[in-house]
Enzyme design. Structure first.
Site, PDB file in Angstrom:
ATOM      1  N   GLN B  11       0.680  -1.136   0.012  1.00 22.92           N
ATOM      2  CA  GLN B  11      -0.141  -0.173  -0.099  1.00 22.92           C
ATOM      3  C   GLN B  11       0.884   1.323  -0.033  1.00 22.92           C
ATOM      4  OE1 GLN B  11      -3.628  -0.686   2.163  1.00 22.92           O
ATOM      5  NE2 GLN B  11      -3.385   1.104   3.212  1.00 22.92           N
ATOM      6  N   GLY B  12       0.737   2.006  -0.793  1.00 22.45           N
ATOM      7  CA  GLY B  12       1.733   3.471  -0.901  1.00 22.45           C
ATOM      8  C   GLY B  12       0.548   4.594  -1.177  1.00 22.45           C
ATOM      9  N   TYR B  13       0.888   5.610  -0.508  1.00 21.64           N
ATOM     10  CA  TYR B  13       0.183   6.920  -0.383  1.00 21.64           C
ATOM     11  C   TYR B  13       0.615   7.663  -1.676  1.00 21.64           C
ATOM     12  CZ  TYR B  13      -2.175   4.836   3.305  1.00 21.64           C
ATOM     13  OH  TYR B  13      -2.806   4.039   4.176  1.00 21.64           O
ATOM     14  N   LEU B  14      -0.300   8.186  -2.282  1.00 23.50           N
ATOM     15  CA  LEU B  14      -0.190   9.208  -3.370  1.00 23.50           C
ATOM     16  C   LEU B  14       0.120  10.594  -3.112  1.00 23.50           C
ATOM     17  CD1 LEU B  14      -1.832   7.375  -6.546  1.00 23.50           C
ATOM     18  CD2 LEU B  14       0.477   7.130  -5.989  1.00 23.50           C
ATOM     19  N   ARG B  66       6.214   6.750   1.459  1.00 26.15           N
ATOM     20  CA  ARG B  66       5.128   6.610   2.153  1.00 26.15           C
ATOM     21  C   ARG B  66       4.199   5.387   1.866  1.00 26.15           C
ATOM     22  NH1 ARG B  66       5.350  11.965  -0.735  1.00 26.15           N
ATOM     23  NH2 ARG B  66       4.054  10.834  -2.414  1.00 26.15           N
TER      24      ARG B  66
END
Lengths: 138, 138
Positions: B11-14, B66
């Site tokens: 899971q990665g936050y843009l 992130r």
């Protein structure tokens, strides 16, 4: 060419990250998209995803206070070039910009803007749509 | 139930907007999604869009610094309940959380956690995945 009536464009920013990654939704001529763009300086990434009307409405609600509405007209110029003329509405009413894409650096260098173009703002970040949406007209 | 091996979740936050709107990409069991969620306090909006592998890779690059990687295990509990046990990896290695969804408030109130559950962190915002991705383990 589109008709002289132009296309209504609605653009709203969902989130702008601390490193400038921007996520926006846009509706133009009945087609809606969600776009993710890398921030300035980073390796350029741009992904545009088509979304349906329900998703557009749902996400549009998250862009309150960070929106741009405009009518885009495609205006033919000499030499086979086209100007994208954006006539802004709502909080930005009164602002009008024209943008020309050139086939080469050379064509850009030798271009003489028609008299109605007004002040040159190429490269002025205040006229980027993200800036217009967040901060209003310069 | 999935197999005992669990599902790898990346899971990665843009982008996380100033009002808490979050945009993330996630890959789990070979399926990738882009999710937009409203911030805390706002009327709840959550839209999850399926994306293909190429788009996931392209967008994943924008989430550097992130990210959360974990293995999710589904563990059966007494009374027909299931615990989602997340075993974090990489920078969060050593962290393990368990989450149970209850069919009712009452079921939640009468639940006795099994001894292996450890410290109660429900409602602690430091354990939200966004916070783990941005700030690391508490």
């Amino acid at each position: 060419m589109r008709s002289g009536a132009g296309d209504a464009v609605e653009q709203g920013y969902l989130a702008i990250g601390s490193d400038g990654v921007e996520v926006r939704v846009r509706r133009r001529a009945g087609e809606s998209t969600l776009t993710v763009k890398s921030g300035p300086g980073a390796r350029r990434v741009e992904e545009e995803l088509p979304i349906d009307d329900r998703r557009f409405s749902s996400l549009w609600a998250l862009s309150e206070g960070r929106r741009v509405s405009k009518i885009r007209h495609l205006v033919p110029l000499d030499g086979g070039l086209t100007a994208e003329v954006d006539v802004y509405a709502d909080a930005l009413a009164g602002l009008l910009t024209a943008e020309v894409e050139f086939p080469s650096e050379e064509a850009s260098g030798t271009f003489t803007p028609p008299p109605w173009f007004g002040e040159e703002v190429t490269g002025d970040p205040r006229y980027a749509n993200q800036s217009l949406a967040l901060h209003g007209a310069p």
